[in-house]
Motif scaffolding. Structure first.
Motif, mmCIF file in Angstrom:
data_model
loop_
_atom_site.group_PDB
_atom_site.id
_atom_site.type_symbol
_atom_site.label_atom_id
_atom_site.label_comp_id
_atom_site.label_asym_id
_atom_site.label_seq_id
_atom_site.Cartn_x
_atom_site.Cartn_y
_atom_site.Cartn_z
ATOM 1 N N ARG A 52 48.660 57.575 28.667
ATOM 2 C CA ARG A 52 47.511 58.613 28.331
ATOM 3 C C ARG A 52 46.766 59.370 29.610
ATOM 4 O O ARG A 52 46.566 60.357 29.698
ATOM 5 N N ALA A 53 46.728 58.274 30.711
ATOM 6 C CA ALA A 53 46.243 58.994 32.052
ATOM 7 C C ALA A 53 47.250 59.896 32.667
ATOM 8 O O ALA A 53 46.687 60.984 33.091
ATOM 9 N N ARG A 54 48.299 59.677 32.448
ATOM 10 C CA ARG A 54 49.398 60.802 33.134
ATOM 11 C C ARG A 54 49.396 61.997 32.196
ATOM 12 O O ARG A 54 49.588 63.006 32.781
ATOM 13 N N ARG A 55 48.983 61.783 31.074
ATOM 14 C CA ARG A 55 49.373 63.040 30.184
ATOM 15 C C ARG A 55 48.023 63.834 30.473
ATOM 16 O O ARG A 55 48.093 65.094 30.405
ATOM 17 N N ASN A 59 47.488 68.308 32.297
ATOM 18 C CA ASN A 59 46.792 69.265 31.762
ATOM 19 C C ASN A 59 46.129 69.851 33.071
ATOM 20 O O ASN A 59 45.255 70.649 32.553
ATOM 21 N N ASN A 60 46.487 69.639 34.295
ATOM 22 C CA ASN A 60 45.583 70.255 35.290
ATOM 23 C C ASN A 60 44.050 70.227 35.003
ATOM 24 O O ASN A 60 43.281 71.243 35.024
ATOM 25 N N THR A 65 37.549 65.241 38.013
ATOM 26 C CA THR A 65 38.317 64.467 37.021
ATOM 27 C C THR A 65 39.755 63.922 37.353
ATOM 28 O O THR A 65 40.134 63.108 37.138
ATOM 29 N N ARG A 66 40.287 64.803 38.214
ATOM 30 C CA ARG A 66 41.547 64.547 38.809
ATOM 31 C C ARG A 66 41.411 63.335 39.870
ATOM 32 O O ARG A 66 42.290 62.232 39.533
#
Length: 388
Positions: A52-55, A59-60, A65-66
């Motif tokens: 989920r974190a990689r998804r 989403n840029n 947040t990144r």
């Protein structure tokens, strides 16, 4: 195994043993579905959180947040490395491999289960009139290495799991053996340099190709390559009655020691020029490691096609003379001028020389006069037979 039996019948019985071990469940392959069902709840939870974190990263998101997602991923991946993958063992507990009449059985279980499998195999063989060798047969713990076909086999606990992984390692005695072989060649300081180099290359290459299926063998390979380089340097120093330091200084100045590139690897090593830009070098580049499960089917196996230099210098037929003759005429027969040359012909026949010293001296004296001939022309020069 004991007993007197014809090779053909023994081969049939051993194939029947292979089928019997498969029937017991040896070497059963685990499907991906079975592996997923065995995964622990804790590992599955961490794995899903990482997904989920990689998804979200794909989403840029904005910079803040990144950064938070990257920090979260780092913690989750660290947690994953410490979390057992499986909650229970795979049902396959039996590993089996055989070479000729020697075989080893790996049991991922208790000592009682190992004894039970041994009794089953012993009973099956006794029904065919065969018995297990008491000297070779023993049951040992996976932490203690056993020797099979020159390898050491022992087990280690798999990372993040409950299985025992079989490890192949190179015995120290085998490493000492190849060192002794290389030292033996280097001790013949009176033989041609090309013969010593080719002989060392063949021994080193063959030994490494046999043990390249061990786990992480490159450390051992590079250690042997370094030792071989030192043995050859010592061989040259004794041959030219010089110190190794002085020899290396001269070799680097005259180009007989230079940096060789093989693929993406570079290494300084000794080289010998054969004329017209052709060189041979001391091959200190070990082969790449491989895994046994990646070995192709036996019908597609090929032998090492690189030429092996036998110790023919004792008979006065050194590789130095042969390669010099081939290089002088561009690899074409000097008699017919058409066929590729394969052999060197000594005009002063070696058969008349009675001692090794005389043969070696005669070969050295004829090095610049020996002819490069094809097999047919060489036989013709010898009146159709090597004994004539």
């Amino acid at each position: 195994m004991g007993g007197v039996i014809s090779p053909l019948l023994c081969n049939i019985f051993l194939h029947q043993l292979d089928e019997y071990m498969v029937a017991l469940g040896a070497n059963a392959i685990q499907t991906k579905k079975e592996a997923n069902l065995r995964r622990s709840t804790a590992y599955r939870k961490v794995d899903n959180a990482i997904f989920r974190a990689r998804r979200k990263l794909r989403n840029n998101p904005d910079r803040q947040t990144r950064r938070a997602l990257l920090d979260q991923l780092e913690k989750l991946e660290k947690e994953m490395r410490c979390t057992p993958i499986f909650e229970k063992r795979h049902q396959t507990k039996l590993g089996y491999t055989r070479y000729a009449d020697d075989f080893v059985i790996l049991v991922n279980g208790t000592e009682r289960e190992a004894i039970d499998y041994k009794n089953k195999v012993e009973g099956y063989l006794s029904a065919m009139g065969l018995t297990l060798s008491e000297e070779k047969t023993r049951i040992t713990h996976w932490s203690k290495p056993i020797t099979f076909l020159g390898y050491h086999i022992h087990g280690i606990q798999r990372t993040n799991g409950v299985q025992i992984q079989a490890i192949l390692s190179i015995p120290k005695e085998q490493e000492r053996t190849i060192r002794r072989e290389l030292v033996r060649v280097a001790s013949y300081h009176h033989i041609p340099e090309i013969d010593a180099m080719l002989s060392m290359n063949a021994k080193f290459r063959g030994w490494c190709n046999y043990y390249k299926y061990a786990n992480n063998p490159q450390g051992v390979f590079h250690r042997i390559a370094y030792k071989m380089w030192g043995f050859y340097a010592h061989f040259l120093a004794r041959k030219h009655r010089s110190s190794k330091r002085a020899l290396l200084i001269r070799a680097k100045k005259n180009g007989s020691h230079s940096v060789i590139t093989k693929g993406t690897r570079k290494q300084g090593t000794f080289t010998i020029e054969l004329g017209k830009g052709k060189h041979i070098y001391l091959d200190v580049f070990p082969p790449k490691s491989e895994e046994i499960r990646q070995v192709s089917h036996k019908e597609t196996w090929t032998v090492d096609l690189k030429p092996v230099n036998p110790d023919k210098w004792l008979q006065g037929r050194s590789a130095a003379t042969r390669l010099s003759a081939l290089a002088r005429n561009g690899g074409i027969c000097q008699r017919c001028g058409a066929n590729p040359a394969r052999q060197a012909h000594h005009k002063n026949r070696m058969k008349t020389k009675r001692t090794v010293r005389a043969k070696v001296a005669s070969d050295r004296d004829q090095r610049e006069d020996a002819q490069a001939l094809c097999k047919e022309c060489h036989l013709a020069v010898h009146q159709g037979t090597w004994q004539g």
